[in-house]
Design an enzyme around this catalytic site. Structure first.
Site, mmCIF file in Angstrom:
data_model
loop_
_atom_site.group_PDB
_atom_site.id
_atom_site.type_symbol
_atom_site.label_atom_id
_atom_site.label_comp_id
_atom_site.label_asym_id
_atom_site.label_seq_id
_atom_site.Cartn_x
_atom_site.Cartn_y
_atom_site.Cartn_z
ATOM 1 N N THR A 15 0.819 -1.214 0.000
ATOM 2 C CA THR A 15 0.000 0.000 0.000
ATOM 3 C C THR A 15 0.852 1.263 0.000
ATOM 4 O OG1 THR A 15 -0.156 0.083 2.414
ATOM 5 C CG2 THR A 15 -1.827 -1.199 1.259
ATOM 6 N N ASP A 16 0.192 2.371 -0.321
ATOM 7 C CA ASP A 16 0.851 3.666 -0.249
ATOM 8 C C ASP A 16 0.570 4.278 1.131
ATOM 9 O OD1 ASP A 16 -1.778 4.634 -0.349
ATOM 10 O OD2 ASP A 16 -1.634 5.193 -2.466
ATOM 11 N N GLN A 17 0.924 5.520 1.305
ATOM 12 C CA GLN A 17 0.778 6.180 2.597
ATOM 13 C C GLN A 17 -0.681 6.294 3.043
ATOM 14 O OE1 GLN A 17 2.680 9.994 2.756
ATOM 15 N NE2 GLN A 17 2.763 10.001 4.992
#
Length: 138
Positions: A15-17
């Site tokens: 996942t990203d932030q």
């Protein structure tokens, strides 16, 4: 052959932030589902390579319909849509296990080569593999 799909739990590193799955991971999930499909069919990638069958990816695409987040479970369904003994095309549907919503669709196209990277005609050289894919055609 009925396809139950391949289940995957979204990992944090995917996942990203914002906790949303990064787009590059869907292509990996397609491969995981395709590998699982082949293993369940009785013709794993390892077995095929031992026999001298190489299956490179010619193209791959994905269309994102809904976000998938960290911690969610998805099920990836690989579906054989085209097969002629030399080329293979699969469609993928990714569904959220909890909601059953379709989150992503995609395709991949492959060909069958021998160890010298020449096209292989499965119907002639590996009829049992040919028949498995033919039986799975949608």
């Amino acid at each position: 052959m009925e396809i139950a799909g391949y289940q995957h739990k979204v990992q944090y590193y995917e996942t990203d932030q914002m906790g949303v799955v990064h787009h590059s991971n869907y292509i990996r999930w397609f491969e995981e589902a395709r590998t699982d499909f082949l293993e369940k069919s009785g013709f794993s990638y390892a077995w095929m390579e031992e026999q001298g069958i190489i299956i490179p990816v010619l193209s791959v695409a994905a269309e994102y319909k809904q976000m998938v987040h960290y911690g969610e479970d998805v099920r990836i369904f690989p579906i054989v849509t085209e097969f002629n003994g030399v080329k293979l095309k699969l469609r993928y549907e990714i569904k959220n296990v909890q909601t059953q919503e379709l989150t992503t669709t995609g395709t991949s196209c492959h060909c069958f080569l021998d160890r010298q990277y020449r096209p292989l005609r499965l119907k002639k050289t590996f009829p049992q593999v040919y028949q498995m894919f033919a039986d799975c055609l949608e």
